[in-house]
Design a protein around this motif. Structure first.
Motif, PDB file in Angstrom:
ATOM      1  N   GLU A 126      10.280   2.205  -5.348  1.00  0.00           N
ATOM      2  CA  GLU A 126       9.785   2.177  -3.936  1.00  0.00           C
ATOM      3  C   GLU A 126       9.228   1.007  -3.536  1.00  0.00           C
ATOM      4  O   GLU A 126       9.109   0.700  -2.204  1.00  0.00           O
ATOM      5  CB  GLU A 126       8.789   3.435  -3.740  1.00  0.00           C
ATOM      6  CG  GLU A 126       9.736   4.908  -3.754  1.00  0.00           C
ATOM      7  CD  GLU A 126       8.804   6.039  -3.962  1.00  0.00           C
ATOM      8  OE1 GLU A 126       8.996   6.814  -2.930  1.00  0.00           O
ATOM      9  OE2 GLU A 126       7.982   6.224  -4.861  1.00  0.00           O
ATOM     10  N   VAL A 127       8.522   0.466  -4.255  1.00  0.00           N
ATOM     11  CA  VAL A 127       7.792  -0.932  -4.000  1.00  0.00           C
ATOM     12  C   VAL A 127       8.392  -1.967  -4.978  1.00  0.00           C
ATOM     13  O   VAL A 127       8.625  -1.821  -6.153  1.00  0.00           O
ATOM     14  CB  VAL A 127       6.424  -0.864  -4.329  1.00  0.00           C
ATOM     15  CG1 VAL A 127       5.685  -2.178  -3.693  1.00  0.00           C
ATOM     16  CG2 VAL A 127       5.762   0.360  -3.206  1.00  0.00           C
ATOM     17  N   SER A 167       0.754 -11.325   5.318  1.00  0.00           N
ATOM     18  CA  SER A 167       0.725 -10.170   6.345  1.00  0.00           C
ATOM     19  C   SER A 167       0.238  -9.110   5.476  1.00  0.00           C
ATOM     20  O   SER A 167       0.190  -8.027   6.034  1.00  0.00           O
ATOM     21  CB  SER A 167       2.266  -9.867   6.867  1.00  0.00           C
ATOM     22  OG  SER A 167       3.197 -10.192   5.751  1.00  0.00           O
ATOM     23  N   PHE A 168      -0.063  -9.005   4.301  1.00  0.00           N
ATOM     24  CA  PHE A 168      -0.652  -8.178   3.567  1.00  0.00           C
ATOM     25  C   PHE A 168      -1.728  -8.523   2.529  1.00  0.00           C
ATOM     26  O   PHE A 168      -1.279  -9.320   1.699  1.00  0.00           O
ATOM     27  CB  PHE A 168       0.326  -7.012   2.974  1.00  0.00           C
ATOM     28  CG  PHE A 168      -0.176  -6.003   2.080  1.00  0.00           C
ATOM     29  CD1 PHE A 168      -0.766  -4.737   2.642  1.00  0.00           C
ATOM     30  CD2 PHE A 168       0.089  -6.033   0.721  1.00  0.00           C
ATOM     31  CE1 PHE A 168      -0.986  -3.764   1.885  1.00  0.00           C
ATOM     32  CE2 PHE A 168      -0.528  -4.950  -0.032  1.00  0.00           C
ATOM     33  CZ  PHE A 168      -1.007  -4.015   0.512  1.00  0.00           C
ATOM     34  N   PHE A 169      -2.913  -7.927   2.450  1.00  0.00           N
ATOM     35  CA  PHE A 169      -3.915  -8.137   1.315  1.00  0.00           C
ATOM     36  C   PHE A 169      -3.831  -7.116   0.613  1.00  0.00           C
ATOM     37  O   PHE A 169      -4.222  -5.890   1.285  1.00  0.00           O
ATOM     38  CB  PHE A 169      -4.984  -8.837   1.883  1.00  0.00           C
ATOM     39  CG  PHE A 169      -4.816 -10.177   2.740  1.00  0.00           C
ATOM     40  CD1 PHE A 169      -4.581 -10.079   4.104  1.00  0.00           C
ATOM     41  CD2 PHE A 169      -5.077 -11.373   1.882  1.00  0.00           C
ATOM     42  CE1 PHE A 169      -4.292 -11.405   4.754  1.00  0.00           C
ATOM     43  CE2 PHE A 169      -4.914 -12.405   2.556  1.00  0.00           C
ATOM     44  CZ  PHE A 169      -4.643 -12.576   3.987  1.00  0.00           C
ATOM     45  N   GLN A 170      -4.189  -7.161  -0.678  1.00  0.00           N
ATOM     46  CA  GLN A 170      -4.725  -6.183  -1.761  1.00  0.00           C
ATOM     47  C   GLN A 170      -6.072  -6.527  -2.282  1.00  0.00           C
ATOM     48  O   GLN A 170      -5.964  -7.567  -2.941  1.00  0.00           O
ATOM     49  CB  GLN A 170      -3.581  -5.690  -2.989  1.00  0.00           C
ATOM     50  CG  GLN A 170      -3.937  -4.814  -3.914  1.00  0.00           C
ATOM     51  CD  GLN A 170      -4.243  -3.372  -3.256  1.00  0.00           C
ATOM     52  OE1 GLN A 170      -3.049  -2.963  -2.972  1.00  0.00           O
ATOM     53  NE2 GLN A 170      -5.118  -2.954  -3.408  1.00  0.00           N
ATOM     54  N   SER A 171      -6.730  -5.575  -2.023  1.00  0.00           N
ATOM     55  CA  SER A 171      -8.279  -5.726  -2.645  1.00  0.00           C
ATOM     56  C   SER A 171      -8.287  -5.739  -3.908  1.00  0.00           C
ATOM     57  O   SER A 171      -7.623  -4.450  -4.554  1.00  0.00           O
ATOM     58  CB  SER A 171      -9.143  -5.141  -1.868  1.00  0.00           C
ATOM     59  OG  SER A 171      -9.444  -5.636  -0.525  1.00  0.00           O
ATOM     60  N   VAL A 181       5.027  -9.590   3.568  1.00  0.00           N
ATOM     61  CA  VAL A 181       5.793  -8.378   3.889  1.00  0.00           C
ATOM     62  C   VAL A 181       7.293  -8.586   4.129  1.00  0.00           C
ATOM     63  O   VAL A 181       7.432  -8.924   5.230  1.00  0.00           O
ATOM     64  CB  VAL A 181       5.220  -7.206   4.750  1.00  0.00           C
ATOM     65  CG1 VAL A 181       6.189  -6.207   4.837  1.00  0.00           C
ATOM     66  CG2 VAL A 181       3.808  -6.974   4.564  1.00  0.00           C
ATOM     67  N   LEU A 182       8.206  -8.508   2.994  1.00  0.00           N
ATOM     68  CA  LEU A 182       9.613  -8.806   3.393  1.00  0.00           C
ATOM     69  C   LEU A 182      10.316  -7.820   3.971  1.00  0.00           C
ATOM     70  O   LEU A 182      11.423  -7.830   4.404  1.00  0.00           O
ATOM     71  CB  LEU A 182      10.249  -9.315   1.791  1.00  0.00           C
ATOM     72  CG  LEU A 182       9.539 -10.511   1.566  1.00  0.00           C
ATOM     73  CD1 LEU A 182      10.029 -10.874   0.106  1.00  0.00           C
ATOM     74  CD2 LEU A 182       9.462 -11.831   2.148  1.00  0.00           C
ATOM     75  N   ARG A 183       9.925  -6.603   3.442  1.00  0.00           N
ATOM     76  CA  ARG A 183      10.385  -5.269   4.001  1.00  0.00           C
ATOM     77  C   ARG A 183       9.659  -4.020   3.800  1.00  0.00           C
ATOM     78  O   ARG A 183       8.828  -4.274   3.068  1.00  0.00           O
ATOM     79  CB  ARG A 183      11.743  -4.927   2.993  1.00  0.00           C
ATOM     80  CG  ARG A 183      12.734  -3.603   3.578  1.00  0.00           C
ATOM     81  CD  ARG A 183      13.285  -3.288   2.443  1.00  0.00           C
ATOM     82  NE  ARG A 183      14.677  -4.120   2.481  1.00  0.00           N
ATOM     83  CZ  ARG A 183      15.668  -4.231   1.606  1.00  0.00           C
ATOM     84  NH1 ARG A 183      15.860  -3.149   0.446  1.00  0.00           N
ATOM     85  NH2 ARG A 183      16.765  -4.728   1.469  1.00  0.00           N
ATOM     86  N   LEU A 184       9.573  -3.256   5.034  1.00  0.00           N
ATOM     87  CA  LEU A 184       8.357  -2.121   4.949  1.00  0.00           C
ATOM     88  C   LEU A 184       9.210  -0.983   5.736  1.00  0.00           C
ATOM     89  O   LEU A 184       9.155  -0.951   6.979  1.00  0.00           O
ATOM     90  CB  LEU A 184       7.376  -2.793   5.771  1.00  0.00           C
ATOM     91  CG  LEU A 184       6.173  -1.525   5.760  1.00  0.00           C
ATOM     92  CD1 LEU A 184       5.821  -1.397   4.356  1.00  0.00           C
ATOM     93  CD2 LEU A 184       5.073  -2.105   6.563  1.00  0.00           C
TER      94      LEU A 184
END
Length: 343
Positions: free
Chosen positions: A210-211, A268-272, A326-329
């Motif tokens: 899924e990811v 476009s996305f950050f993971q803490s 983010v290449l696909r969401l």
């Protein structure tokens, strides 16, 4: 109460009812709504005064129940296995037994790395986060990095780096049978090569993630750029009727591009990355002893490998963060914030 305040309050109340209904449908032990003790975890929050707050998921979710996949066809590398319980790693928090009703959000994650160590440099903290959450993480090494050990014959260097990769993945909580080596030529990745494309497509359709994590398209390494194009070609054909011999069709809804050799210009996305996950990433980097360079060369098999994560944290919320394109969401891969809007 003025009209705008009343409208917001009514919308928040409606959202509460919808959210509680969905959570009830996904409840593991019952088709009824969550019980009062569970709901009390979200009580006493004013939507206008107290916004939803993200919490440490590892403290609130239990590991998923075992899920047995259908027997797959042959794949180069290790066989695909059933979903394991996340291994206990000293110093890392383990899932507790509280919110069983959100197990349905647990995702299958697939990481593609051009060489051993790219997975740790680019998204090692995120991998550690996923495994701590009980998510099913597989890592696919496209090449074994056999050209990356000076004064060592490629056939021996590849074996050395594969052993390092296995040890490093273990530090991140990835099960040993979830590590796969395609052994494509180091320096010779090509999206136009049909056999390479079919190898990647076959793994994608068997893993059914899924990811998916891949290098971002402008990473400053020829192999990384070719890896991006190669995997993206497979992702585009994942749900196609073409290539039936590669397995049942599968659409991967979420694809994130990670950074290694060059920073993403506008993430476009950050993971803490929590402290325990940062330590796991550092421990994994230390496993790559063949990549310890001499004076005047790149140094990332240690503290240097945390530089980007430290920079991303310093420029945003502090601490350490990993940045992604983010290449696909096509679907949200993680649970919503644990906020509750009372009526």
């Amino acid at each position: 109460m003025d009209a705008s305040h009343e409208l917001v309050h009514r919308l928040a109340s409606r959202m509460t009812g919808d959210y509680e209904r969905v959570r009830g449908e996904f409840c593991h032990n019952s088709s009824q709504a969550p019980t009062a003790p569970e709901r009390s975890l979200f009580a006493e929050r004013d939507p206008l005064r107290d916004p939803p707050q993200l919490v440490d998921e590892a403290e609130q979710l239990s590991p998923p129940l075992g899920v047995q996949r259908a027997a797959p066809g042959p794949v180069t590398g290790r066989a695909w296995g059933s979903r394991p319980a996340p291994p206990a790693t000293p110093g890392r928090s383990q899932p507790s037994q509280l919110l069983l009703s959100v197990r349905s959000y647990v995702t299958d994650v697939l990481v593609f790395a051009p060489h051993p160590d790219d997975e740790t440099l680019g998204c090692g903290g995120s991998i550690a986060h996923h495994t701590a959450m009980g998510r099913n993480v597989h890592i696919v090494f496209l090449t074994s990095g056999e050209q990356g050990v000076p004064s060592t014959a490629p056939e021996h260097a590849g074996l050395l780096r594969e052993r390092e990769a296995e040890t490093a993945a273990g530090k991140l909580g990835v099960a040993s049978d979830h590590i796969h080596f395609l052994r494509l030529p180091d320096g010779g990745l090509s999206p136009a090569d049909r056999s390479q494309f079919l190898s990647v497509l076959g793994i994608l359709r068997q893993a059914r993630p899924e990811v998916v994590y891949i290098p971002h398209e402008a990473d400053a390494s020829h192999d990384h750029q070719q890896a991006h194009l190669l995997v993206w070609r497979a992702l585009e054909k994942g749900a196609s009727r073409s290539y039936p011999d590669a397995g049942p069709r599968h659409w991967a809804p979420t694809v994130l591009g990670y950074e290694v050799w060059s920073a993403i210009g506008a993430p476009s996305f950050f993971q803490s990355i929590q402290p325990a996950e940062t330590e796991a990433k550092l421990s994994a980097l230390a496993c790559y002893s063949t990549q310890v360079k001499g004076e005047g060369e790149a140094d990332y098999a240690g503290e240097g490998g945390l530089a980007l994560a430290r920079f991303r944290g310093a420029m945003t919320s502090g601490g350490h963060r990993e940045a992604f394109a983010v290449l696909r969401l096509g679907a949200l891969p993680w649970p919503p914030p644990r906020g509750h809007y009372p009526a």
